[in-house]
Design a protein around this motif. Structure first.
Motif, PDB file in Angstrom:
ATOM      1  N   ASP A   1       0.841  -1.191   0.000  1.00 11.25           N
ATOM      2  CA  ASP A   1       0.000   0.000   0.000  1.00 11.25           C
ATOM      3  C   ASP A   1       0.878   1.244   0.000  1.00 11.25           C
ATOM      4  O   ASP A   1       2.096   1.166   0.124  1.00 11.25           O
ATOM      5  N   ALA A   2       0.222   2.391  -0.145  1.00  8.35           N
ATOM      6  CA  ALA A   2       0.961   3.593  -0.511  1.00  8.35           C
ATOM      7  C   ALA A   2       1.800   4.195   0.605  1.00  8.35           C
ATOM      8  O   ALA A   2       2.941   4.587   0.394  1.00  8.35           O
TER       9      ALA A   2
ATOM     10  N   ARG B   1      -9.043   3.346  -0.434  1.00  8.87           N
ATOM     11  CA  ARG B   1      -9.538   3.313  -1.806  1.00  8.87           C
ATOM     12  C   ARG B   1      -8.383   3.110  -2.779  1.00  8.87           C
ATOM     13  O   ARG B   1      -7.229   3.427  -2.462  1.00  8.87           O
ATOM     14  N   PRO B   2      -8.681   2.607  -3.974  1.00 11.55           N
ATOM     15  CA  PRO B   2      -7.630   2.491  -4.994  1.00 11.55           C
ATOM     16  C   PRO B   2      -6.971   3.845  -5.213  1.00 11.55           C
ATOM     17  O   PRO B   2      -7.645   4.884  -5.256  1.00 11.55           O
TER      18      PRO B   2
ATOM     19  N   LEU C   1      -2.312   5.850   4.094  1.00 13.50           N
ATOM     20  CA  LEU C   1      -2.917   5.454   2.820  1.00 13.50           C
ATOM     21  C   LEU C   1      -2.718   3.955   2.698  1.00 13.50           C
ATOM     22  O   LEU C   1      -1.674   3.487   2.249  1.00 13.50           O
ATOM     23  N   GLY C   2      -3.705   3.219   3.138  1.00 14.71           N
ATOM     24  CA  GLY C   2      -3.584   1.773   3.190  1.00 14.71           C
ATOM     25  C   GLY C   2      -4.070   1.265   4.530  1.00 14.71           C
ATOM     26  O   GLY C   2      -4.767   1.968   5.274  1.00 14.71           O
ATOM     27  N   ASP C   3      -3.671   0.060   4.868  1.00 19.04           N
ATOM     28  CA  ASP C   3      -4.155  -0.591   6.081  1.00 19.04           C
ATOM     29  C   ASP C   3      -3.007  -1.351   6.738  1.00 19.04           C
ATOM     30  O   ASP C   3      -2.508  -2.339   6.197  1.00 19.04           O
TER      31      ASP C   3
ATOM     32  N   ASP D   1       4.057   3.895  -5.422  1.00 21.52           N
ATOM     33  CA  ASP D   1       3.578   4.902  -4.491  1.00 21.52           C
ATOM     34  C   ASP D   1       3.215   6.155  -5.266  1.00 21.52           C
ATOM     35  O   ASP D   1       3.947   7.135  -5.257  1.00 21.52           O
ATOM     36  N   PRO D   2       2.079   6.159  -5.975  1.00 24.72           N
ATOM     37  CA  PRO D   2       1.770   7.242  -6.894  1.00 24.72           C
ATOM     38  C   PRO D   2       1.660   8.605  -6.248  1.00 24.72           C
ATOM     39  O   PRO D   2       1.900   9.612  -6.903  1.00 24.72           O
ATOM     40  N   ILE D   3       1.290   8.703  -4.965  1.00 23.45           N
ATOM     41  CA  ILE D   3       1.165  10.034  -4.397  1.00 23.45           C
ATOM     42  C   ILE D   3       2.513  10.731  -4.353  1.00 23.45           C
ATOM     43  O   ILE D   3       2.609  11.942  -4.423  1.00 23.45           O
TER      44      ILE D   3
END
Length: 253
Positions: free
Chosen positions: A144-145, A174-175, A197-199, A244-246
């Protein structure tokens, strides 16, 4: 075998190692929020650990002190985040690369923070245009991000005492493609109140150790390939090397 740390050496020792063709590895991290359960140094910790493992596996590598600040503007809404911004980070890396090249013929940046990708790419491009031998590498394959299961597992493997699992909660799950426009416009605070951002649920030291071992093998293989005697310089784009698109949203710090 343990890694050779630049800060532990005297200048004659550095000169001797440089003459033998050593590679200087520079851990590049960040000081930024990682949710309510992880320390702000998480990205720097990961980068430093990977460089230390590389130095232990390859005696030709000398590990420089970590750069603990990066381009972290997307996290400005959270206390403790210290960001240089993209322009300042690019300038820092260019000047650091120029200085390092006065001694070392080969230089490697290992970045633990995806937000450093764009300025790092630009800095490496300029340094290469000036005739310097420079490479950059970042970890890949995160589940996750940000501050989710992967980073929590990694930090548990590095030092579980610095992880507050009682405070670990899911953030925005969310995606990433769905929330990317909001991230670009308002940073992480716009989509996640706790900065995650993730879990992080299900994170474990065992999973972190396995992930870390895989990243260490990948880094060693990368160095063996790009610094081989017959290797030709090729374009390296750190911006695409971590899922990690952000961190590649283009927001300056």
């Amino acid at each position: 075998m343990t890694a050779t740390l630049l800060g532990d050496l005297t200048w004659p020792q550095v000169r001797e190692r440089a003459a033998a063709g050593s590679i200087l590895a520079v851990p590049l991290g960040a000081t930024e929020q990682h949710g309510p359960h992880l320390p702000l140094s998480t990205d720097t910790d990961v980068a430093g650990t990977l460089c230390a493992a590389l130095g232990a596996a390859r005696p030709a590598v000398v590990v420089a002190p970590a750069v603990p600040y990066g381009s972290s503007g997307e996290h400005d809404g959270f206390a403790g985040t210290l960001s240089l911004g993209q322009d300042a980070l690019e300038h820092l890396l260019v000047e650091l690369g120029r200085s390092a090249s006065l001694t070392f013929g080969r230089l490697l940046f290992v970045s633990g923070h995806g937000g450093n990708a764009a300025p790092l790419t630009r800095a490496v491009t300029l340094l290469r245009a000036e005739g310097r031998v420079v490479q950059a590498w970042s970890p890949t394959g995160y589940v996750d991000a940000h501050a989710g299961r992967t980073e929590t597992s990694l930090q548990l493997a590095l030092d579980a005492r610095r992880v507050d699992l009682a405070s670990a909660r899911p953030g925005d799950t969310r995606p990433i493609a769905e929330v990317l426009p909001l991230l670009r416009a308002g940073g992480v605070r716009a989509v996640s109140a706790n900065g995650v951002l993730g879990d992080p649920t299900g994170a474990s030291a065992q999973e972190g150790a396995a992930t870390l071992a895989g990243l260490e093998r990948a880094l060693v293989a990368f160095v063996d390939r790009v610094f081989a005697p017959d290797a030709r310089p090729r374009a390296t784009d750190p911006s695409g090397s971590r899922d990690d698109p952000i961190h590649t949203s283009g927001r300056a710090g």
